[in-house]
Design an enzyme around this catalytic site. Structure first.
Site, short mmCIF file in Angstrom:
data_model
loop_
_atom_site.label_atom_id
_atom_site.label_comp_id
_atom_site.label_asym_id
_atom_site.label_seq_id
_atom_site.Cartn_x
_atom_site.Cartn_y
_atom_site.Cartn_z
N ASP A 143 -6.25 -8.61 -0.17
CA ASP A 143 -5.33 -7.81 0.57
C ASP A 143 -5.77 -6.43 0.02
OD1 ASP A 143 -3.17 -5.82 1.16
OD2 ASP A 143 -1.80 -7.55 1.19
N CYS A 146 -3.37 -4.15 -1.96
CA CYS A 146 -3.02 -4.78 -3.37
C CYS A 146 -3.65 -4.29 -4.44
CB CYS A 146 -3.45 -6.58 -3.44
SG CYS A 146 -3.57 -7.25 -4.77
N CYS A 149 -6.04 -6.22 -6.54
CA CYS A 149 -7.44 -6.67 -5.53
C CYS A 149 -8.24 -5.28 -5.50
CB CYS A 149 -6.92 -6.76 -3.99
SG CYS A 149 -5.86 -8.23 -3.83
N ARG A 173 -0.72 -9.97 2.68
CA ARG A 173 0.52 -10.55 2.20
C ARG A 173 1.95 -10.35 3.20
NH1 ARG A 173 0.74 -7.43 -3.51
NH2 ARG A 173 0.05 -5.72 -1.90
#
Length: 257
Positions: A143, A146, A149, A173
């Site tokens: 994502d 994120c 991430c 998400r």
């Protein structure tokens, strides 16, 4: 791609029934087992009497526990139930063997993940490849908004330097009708998808762009595989690593033996 057909037939053993949270399940192979019709009737009747909204699609004997049945709910989880339907259990079952303590769900789902990922076309992923030979690979459900991430993406050069190819799949998400989805669609539709991913993972922007893209299919695939958050890292053998791990820990796990 046969992913969605397999997704419908496979739901998670780790689901929480009372909360209504759906997780992916094990694929139950019923051809080799004999269904106890009395138990099937009793279990279906018990659920119908108390929760008529729950539709049971399959009841098969558990391979692990004699006298216990695996009950697959339509568009829902798989649970363990007693033969009379009076008791059921939701949660992971663990097996103690020479290999140690293993999750029965994970043991069965790992090879299924490997099979599913083999069906994903390379052009449907955003791939960061090593300049030299590839010594291993990881699939990352990501994502772009994120934080972890973004942290993992900063370590992609380190992974590539060690010969690890990073194969990104989309997993917004918050869902598909979201600003994050729009950003990710723009990356997947960009002329230079790697540059777009770099920009988004560093908090930058990319030009909005729309096209036919695999994000919805990858989002459903992630759910079927047991992804509940990002980053979710899947090794080539189908093992799932939930959450961020630094490159130094990932490299030895991802290297092909």
């Amino acid at each position: 791609m046969n992913i969605l057909k397999k997704y419908i037939a496979s739901r998670a053993l780790r689901a929480t029934v009372l909360a209504g949270l759906l997780f992916p399940a094990l694929q139950i192979h019923a051809a080799s087992v004999v269904v106890d019709k009395a138990a099937e009737t009793a279990i279906k009747a018990a659920f119908k009497a108390t929760r008529p909204d729950i539709v049971i699609s399959k009841v098969v004997p558990s391979e692990e526990l004699p006298g216990v049945y695996l009950v697959t709910m339509q568009n829902g989880p798989v649970v363990y139930a007693s033969a009379d339907g009076k008791y059921f259990i939701v949660g992971d079952m663990f097996e103690i063997s020479a290999a140690g303590i293993e999750s029965v769900a994970e043991k069965k789902l790992a090879p299924q993940r490997k099979e599913w990922l083999a069906e994903v076309k390379r052009e449907d992923m955003i791939i960061f490849s090593p300049k030299g030979g590839t010594k291993g690979a990881i699939y990352v459900f990501t994502d772009v908004d994120c934080g972890y991430c973004q942290k993992l993406h900063q370590e992609v050069p380190q992974l590539n330097a060690a010969g690890i190819e990073v194969r990104y799949l989309a997993y917004p998400r918050a869902g598909l009708a979201t600003p994050t989805y729009d950003k990710m669609a723009s990356a997947w539709c960009a002329d230079d998808r790697n540059a777009a991913m770099d920009a988004l993972k560093s908090g930058g922007h990319v030009a909005p762009k729309k096209c036919d893209n695999p994000i919805a299919a990858q989002y459903q695939l992630g759910a079927a595989m047991g992804v509940t958050g990002t980053p979710a890292i899947v090794l080539e053998n189908g093992s799932l690593i939930p959450g961020y791990k630094p490159a130094g820990q990932l490299v030895p796990m991802a290297l092909r033996k």
